[in-house]
Scaffold this motif. Sequence first.
Motif, PDB file in Angstrom:
ATOM      1  N   ASP A 244     -36.483 -82.660   0.929  1.00 56.98           N
ATOM      2  CA  ASP A 244     -36.715 -81.280   0.512  1.00 56.98           C
ATOM      3  C   ASP A 244     -36.426 -80.251   1.603  1.00 56.98           C
ATOM      4  OD1 ASP A 244     -38.787 -81.749   2.242  1.00 56.98           O
ATOM      5  OD2 ASP A 244     -40.386 -81.471   0.768  1.00 56.98           O
ATOM      6  N   TYR A 245     -35.979 -80.699   2.774  1.00 55.56           N
ATOM      7  CA  TYR A 245     -35.754 -79.757   3.868  1.00 55.56           C
ATOM      8  C   TYR A 245     -34.271 -79.553   4.184  1.00 55.56           C
ATOM      9  CZ  TYR A 245     -35.222 -84.073   6.626  1.00 55.56           C
ATOM     10  OH  TYR A 245     -34.816 -85.306   7.095  1.00 55.56           O
ATOM     11  N   VAL A 246     -33.374 -80.113   3.391  1.00 57.88           N
ATOM     12  CA  VAL A 246     -31.950 -80.008   3.699  1.00 57.88           C
ATOM     13  C   VAL A 246     -31.242 -79.101   2.704  1.00 57.88           C
ATOM     14  CG1 VAL A 246     -31.924 -82.302   4.717  1.00 57.88           C
ATOM     15  CG2 VAL A 246     -31.284 -82.029   2.322  1.00 57.88           C
ATOM     16  N   SER A 247     -30.109 -78.547   3.137  1.00 52.94           N
ATOM     17  CA  SER A 247     -29.245 -77.744   2.279  1.00 52.94           C
ATOM     18  C   SER A 247     -27.855 -78.376   2.275  1.00 52.94           C
ATOM     19  CB  SER A 247     -29.173 -76.305   2.795  1.00 52.94           C
ATOM     20  OG  SER A 247     -28.583 -76.263   4.088  1.00 52.94           O
ATOM     21  N   PRO A 248     -26.993 -78.012   1.324  1.00 48.28           N
ATOM     22  CA  PRO A 248     -25.697 -78.688   1.175  1.00 48.28           C
ATOM     23  C   PRO A 248     -24.781 -78.627   2.385  1.00 48.28           C
ATOM     24  CG  PRO A 248     -26.225 -77.464  -0.811  1.00 48.28           C
ATOM     25  CD  PRO A 248     -27.249 -77.082   0.213  1.00 48.28           C
ATOM     26  N   THR A 249     -24.972 -77.670   3.283  1.00 44.77           N
ATOM     27  CA  THR A 249     -24.078 -77.561   4.441  1.00 44.77           C
ATOM     28  C   THR A 249     -24.681 -78.152   5.717  1.00 44.77           C
ATOM     29  OG1 THR A 249     -24.933 -75.339   4.885  1.00 44.77           O
ATOM     30  CG2 THR A 249     -22.946 -75.499   3.533  1.00 44.77           C
ATOM     31  N   ASP A 250     -25.836 -78.797   5.618  1.00 43.94           N
ATOM     32  CA  ASP A 250     -26.504 -79.337   6.804  1.00 43.94           C
ATOM     33  C   ASP A 250     -25.827 -80.598   7.323  1.00 43.94           C
ATOM     34  OD1 ASP A 250     -28.485 -77.456   7.152  1.00 43.94           O
ATOM     35  OD2 ASP A 250     -29.915 -78.473   5.846  1.00 43.94           O
ATOM     36  N   VAL A 251     -26.041 -80.856   8.594  1.00 36.49           N
ATOM     37  CA  VAL A 251     -25.692 -82.132   9.226  1.00 36.49           C
ATOM     38  C   VAL A 251     -27.011 -82.790   9.603  1.00 36.49           C
ATOM     39  CG1 VAL A 251     -24.618 -83.233  11.217  1.00 36.49           C
ATOM     40  CG2 VAL A 251     -23.468 -81.329  10.082  1.00 36.49           C
ATOM     41  N   GLN A 268     -34.088 -74.739  11.082  1.00 36.89           N
ATOM     42  CA  GLN A 268     -34.029 -74.023   9.804  1.00 36.89           C
ATOM     43  C   GLN A 268     -32.810 -73.109   9.783  1.00 36.89           C
ATOM     44  OE1 GLN A 268     -37.744 -72.020   9.100  1.00 36.89           O
ATOM     45  NE2 GLN A 268     -38.965 -73.824   9.619  1.00 36.89           N
ATOM     46  N   ALA A 269     -32.054 -73.194   8.705  1.00 34.96           N
ATOM     47  CA  ALA A 269     -30.827 -72.407   8.585  1.00 34.96           C
ATOM     48  C   ALA A 269     -31.145 -70.924   8.405  1.00 34.96           C
ATOM     49  CB  ALA A 269     -29.994 -72.910   7.413  1.00 34.96           C
TER      50      ALA A 269
END
Length: 671
Positions: A244-251, A268-269
């Motif tokens: 629940d802490y990731v977004s589509p552009t994360d590594v 955090q982005a």
Amino acid sequence: MNLKISKDLQNGDSKRKRLFVKGSSTNINGVAKNIKKTLLEPSKENGDVRWNYLLVFLLFLFLLGVLIFELSSLQIVKGEEMLARSVNNQVRIRTIPPYRGVIFDRNGKQLAINESAMNVYLAIEHYLDQEGLIDTALVEETSNTLGGILGSNWEHSADEGDEEFKTISEKIYSIYSESPYFSEILIARDIDNDVAIKIKAISEELPGVYIDNGSKRFYPEREVLSHVLGYTGTVSLEDISELDYVSPTDVIGRTGLEREYDEDLLGQAGEIAWEVDAVGRTISKEGYVIKEPVSGKNLYLTIDLDVQKQLYDVVREGVKEYDAQAGAAVIQDPQTGEIVAIVSYPSYDNNLFVGGISSSEYSKLITNPNNPLLNRAIAAQVPPGSTFKTLVAIAGLDSGAITRDTVYVSRRGYTFSSGAPFQDYRNTAYGALNLIDAISVSSNIYFCELIRNWDMDELVPYLEAFGIGSYTGIDIPGEAPGRLPSPENKIALANTTNPWLDAVWYPEGDSCNSVIGQGITLVTPLQMVNWTSAIANEGTLHTPHVGDYFLDEDGERKTLEYDPIRTEVASKDAIKTVKEGMWSAVNGPRATIRTLSGLGVEVAAKTGTAEFGALSKEGTYENTHAWATSFFPYDNPKYVMTIFLEDGGESINAVRLSRQMIEWMIKKDLI
């Protein structure tokens, strides 16, 4: 600024709509007058024409009502929605990836760092028609143009050798069909300045394509720490659904500590707004940051990089010198459970996985017969050989089955009641032995006599207390549990995965093989160093760990806490007696590990030569693992070290490597 412009446009649209309604009403009033006049004055040619005009008049009234309703709906009911769409048509929101936390050793030396990198993304919304379907012609055109610039440098492979795409368009189709979450698709990683300039120069021909100034992970120590640190990779659909802490552009972290502490390391982005034109092209030179990114926390480890590098070199050279298949070693602080160094050889360069490893490179790794991807320090499950006798001795003493003065006789021609032979190393006859002597010379017969006069079911709980057959809980993913030598486990194995086993526990044969670290007994190097630490500290089985604390960008420190697995695993008297036996094995009158004596620091140790493989014509095993586990200084143990050579010959080979390492540590004033 953009929001104000949008509101002005919205107000302007409203005025135009009101004027349109007004104008329409004026025209309709004129038409109505004509119709009324016609209806009141009968036609000379056709008296029924009045009814036709009435129908036309009613139709106009209906259309006018529909028009007024739709305009009211747009301005009143859907006003906020239209305003939001207006803003979105002028402003594009993109994420700002945070800097991933850096990883340091215990002395502040960088182990995992971030390097600048430019990545190419494609916003999929620019390639969708009004029905949400992909405009394949536009995708193919962009793919060909972009592919011509990037050449073979575009990101064409995934983590761990997953599907490889031949073209950029294939990648776009595949990712979009799998998940609607990926509104922005990563096309290429770590492009150079020349490529970036070419892409920006024809940006009008590449709708939705943009360059993000980000970073990439770099591991300066490569093979030395790859099994510990692991590596990072791009987010997948599965990651988004599970984390629940990731977004589509994360590594994110894929293996090792990168995975274990991913959420704290990730950060955090942020968000940045760009002004775009009607077709979504960026028209502002600089974006407006509406949410600052928060960098990930820096992770400090218990590992000493200098010790780690030296231990890796010692194991690597030892594997080559003794023609072993592989090797592993662990150094631990027995008072805390902190791992000072942990190595596995052969290893691999984890930088290969940053940005996605190619199928050919991944194939080389997984087809290598020595399995460099396996972290043998925590996952090699092998028989421990005679090192296991230390646990059996403690259990026998604690239970009262023996005392330190219990004597059994080591002789040639020793057999079970069935007549089956059993012998000491090389069929040596050591004569009458007490427990200290038995540990010193590592007598198989002594410990066989112990269990024949005791009960395997009473021994098993002691082995469990020392962690045999259980995970230690180390904070490096991928640990294996080993296997507890119990009657239940043997029968279960015989009925499932090992049909060559008899589904019967033989009280003499199976029990005697188990107490000397053979039979179905399996341990990992990590388990061995951990139980040796419990002996060195006289009773506490710690949770081994490499993570020490986090430090955020504000200087706030968060110490990682680890509870002991178990305290008081056995009585101190029993453990102290076995410690004396391990000291005697190195320094006593019947010592068999004299290689570790005369170092300027007193060492206590136990060795093991674990047999495996096929039997020779002489009835001996053709293959053996070499083990050596030790602690030092003896009076106040600061370090415990376990060295393992897979198919590495006799235990003396592991002992020689132990001596090299201790000499180096003395030279560096670490002891």
